[in-house]
Design an enzyme around this catalytic site. Structure first.
Site, PDB file in Angstrom:
ATOM      1  CD  GLU A  17      -0.746  -8.003  -1.443  1.00 25.93           C
ATOM      2  OE1 GLU A  17      -1.006  -7.906  -2.665  1.00 25.93           O
ATOM      3  OE2 GLU A  17      -0.691  -7.025  -0.685  1.00 25.93           O
ATOM      4  CG  HIS A  61      -3.021  -4.863  -3.146  1.00 29.67           C
ATOM      5  ND1 HIS A  61      -1.777  -5.419  -3.308  1.00 29.67           N
ATOM      6  CD2 HIS A  61      -2.918  -3.600  -3.657  1.00 29.67           C
ATOM      7  CE1 HIS A  61      -0.953  -4.547  -3.874  1.00 29.67           C
ATOM      8  NE2 HIS A  61      -1.640  -3.435  -4.094  1.00 29.67           N
TER       9      HIS A  61
END
Length: 529
Positions: free
Chosen positions: A261, A279
């Site tokens: 990420e 997220h």
């Protein structure tokens, strides 16, 4: 009096500042900008961060007086916990702040995949009315498999039970009784994979779980299954999932987390049956406020010298109110031990006896170690680094408990074996409604002396005139005796006197006393901070 400095390194809710209260000087900086962060840390007692601020070894070294790093959230990927521990800095987070938000997002992703909400919305916004293309499935009477039945998994189970779903759960550490209370049935992972119409993952990422739902696991699922991951990236193998969807072995997925990420490009993004979010599990106003308030309270406890239940690098956990008064007593016994022994033991037994042992007193072992090193370490000693100091000095510690205590309701004895084989014992207790801290035993001599800031311990052969010598020499030095107690094993035998004093005894005066009475032990302990 100067207030402790609390550095706010990222934007936090106003409720966080309110929870800190008026007892601190609150400063702010952009924690993502190292040129701002490092100078700001120099005189900070605590720093509050989220995910953008990296509290690595460099940042920790730049903070000369830092006592606590508080992460307003769950993850600690941006905190070097070992470096903080070595430096004696407590690390706290807010482990329960986002559990409701994470559970609700998982349910949202599950609903979105079951009804094709995301592609239908995108198509309609693009001008296409594709009602027949985006039909879905109901949740009623379907089976959901929850992989990981901790706090978030259980919240998901509670919510999905309301949809009339059958709940399966896989978790080697879960209680069958708790699962039954929530209407869930514990099964093996293989059984869950084979029977579930939906699978939702709620596991931490660690060596045991990395890639758990991977290529092999995805050969065991129904082709109609939809898989949700709002826990941690990497538990679900994204490449294997993309291959399974492409081959028609998995119907769809909802993902909030990714192995790497930020993730802005993935083969999974090409499937309409895959719903993705960046997220967002903890990204609610409520979760952020809960996290901020929780860590603000932890900072208050930490800077007050208290134990913090949410500290990730301090053993102890939740402490019963009945146990708390003994924490300071045992720390002082540790300081007295080192003062009397004049050395660090190779083995320290923290022996606790009495009614208090019905509670978890494990924190007292940590308190004893903190006290043991407080007056001999050149660096500040905290509940965080005391075990490391013990390890470095070759001191093994253990806690021994017994429900029985002689003469007092509760007694704590520090019994240490020194490198030369000598054994030193210091015993203490709390007495009366005011919980007065007392030393009740030293090396086998029984006494009952309230602990004072300035104390002296002297052993000698019992004979007339010794007490007078103490008074005369201390009086000549201008040191006032506040209290005195003598214990002996027999008339004319070995004796021990413990003095409480209004001021410290100068080293030359102590030497003169020891020489005059031919003392075999002459030690002073000053318990000032």
């Amino acid at each position: 009096m100067t207030k402790p400095v609390v550095l706010i390194a990222e934007e936090l809710s106003p409720a966080t500042i309110d929870a800190l209260g008026p007892d601190f000087e609150v400063r702010s900086c952009d924690g993502a900008d190292r040129t701002q962060l490092l100078p700001a840390l120099a005189d900070a007692d605590a720093v509050l961060i989220r995910s953008a601020t990296k509290m690595d070894a460099e940042a920790i070294a730049a903070s000369g007086k830092l006592k606590v790093i508080a992460r307003a959230g769950v993850g600690l990927d941006n905190v070097d916990v070992p470096a903080a521990t070595t430096a004696g800095v407590m690390v706290v987070n807010a482990p329960t702040s986002n559990i409701t938000s994470a559970a609700e997002l998982a349910v949202g992703l599950l609903l979105a995949t079951s009804r094709n909400i995301a592609p239908a919305s995108q198509a309609l916004k693009g001008g296409a009315w594709k009602r027949s293309k985006y039909g879905g499935v109901e949740l009623l009477d379907k089976t959901v498999g929850i992989v990981g039945f901790g706090r978030i998994g259980q919240l998901v189970a509670e919510r999905l039970k309301g949809f009339g779903m059958e709940i399966l759960a896989y978790d080697p550490y879960a209680s069958a009784q708790r699962a039954g209370q929530l209407g869930a049935r514990l099964v093996s992972l293989d059984e869950l994979l084979a029977e579930s119409d939906f699978i939702t993952i709620h596991l931490p990422k660690n060596p045991e779980t990395l890639g758990l739902i991977g290529k092999e696991a995805l050969t065991k699922v129904k082709p109609s299954v939809r898989i949700i991951n709002a826990a941690r990236g990497g538990v679900l193998d994204e490449a294997a999932l993309a291959e399974a969807i492409s081959e028609g072995r998995v119907a769809g997925a909802g993902l909030d987390v990714f192995a790497t990420e930020p993730c802005t490009d993935s083969p999974l993004f090409g499937f309409e049956s895959v719903v993705v979010t960046p997220h967002l599990g903890a990204s609610t106003d409520e979760a952020q406020e809960k996290a901020g308030i929780a860590v603000a309270k932890s900072v208050r406890l930490a800077l007050a010298g208290d134990i913090v239940p949410d500290a990730v690098n301090v053993a102890g956990g939740v402490i019963a109110e009945e146990v708390r008064p003994g924490i300071d007593l045992v720390e002082k016994l540790g300081r007295i031990f080192t003062g009397v022994a004049g050395a660090v033991p190779v083995q320290l037994d923290v022996e606790v006896g009495g009614e208090i042992t019905q509670y978890d007193v494990s924190i007292w072992q940590l308190s004893a170690l903190k006290g043991l090193f407080t007056d001999i370490s050149t660096n500040p000693v905290t509940y965080v680094n005391a075990p490391l100091l013990a390890k470095d000095r070759g001191c093994d510690a253990r806690l021994i408990t017994s429900p029985v205590a002689e003469d007092f309701r509760n007694v704590t004895t520090l019994r240490g074996t020194l490198a030369d084989g000598a054994v030193v014992e210091i015993a203490g207790t709390l007495t009366g409604p005011k919980m007065v801290q007392k030393v009740i035993g030293v090396n086998g001599f029984d006494l009952e002396v309230p602990i004072s800031e300035h104390m002296a311990f002297l052993s000698y052969v019992d004979r007339p005139g010794v007490i007078g010598a103490f008074g005369r020499l201390l009086g000549d030095a201008g040191v006032n005796i506040a209290g005195m107690q003598v214990s002996r094993d027999s008339a004319g035998g070995a004796a021990l006197v413990v003095l409480t004093l209004d001021s410290p005894i100068p080293a030359d005066v102590l030497s003169a006393i020891a020489a005059e009475v031919d003392a075999t032990l002459a030690k002073v302990v000053n318990l000032t901070d």
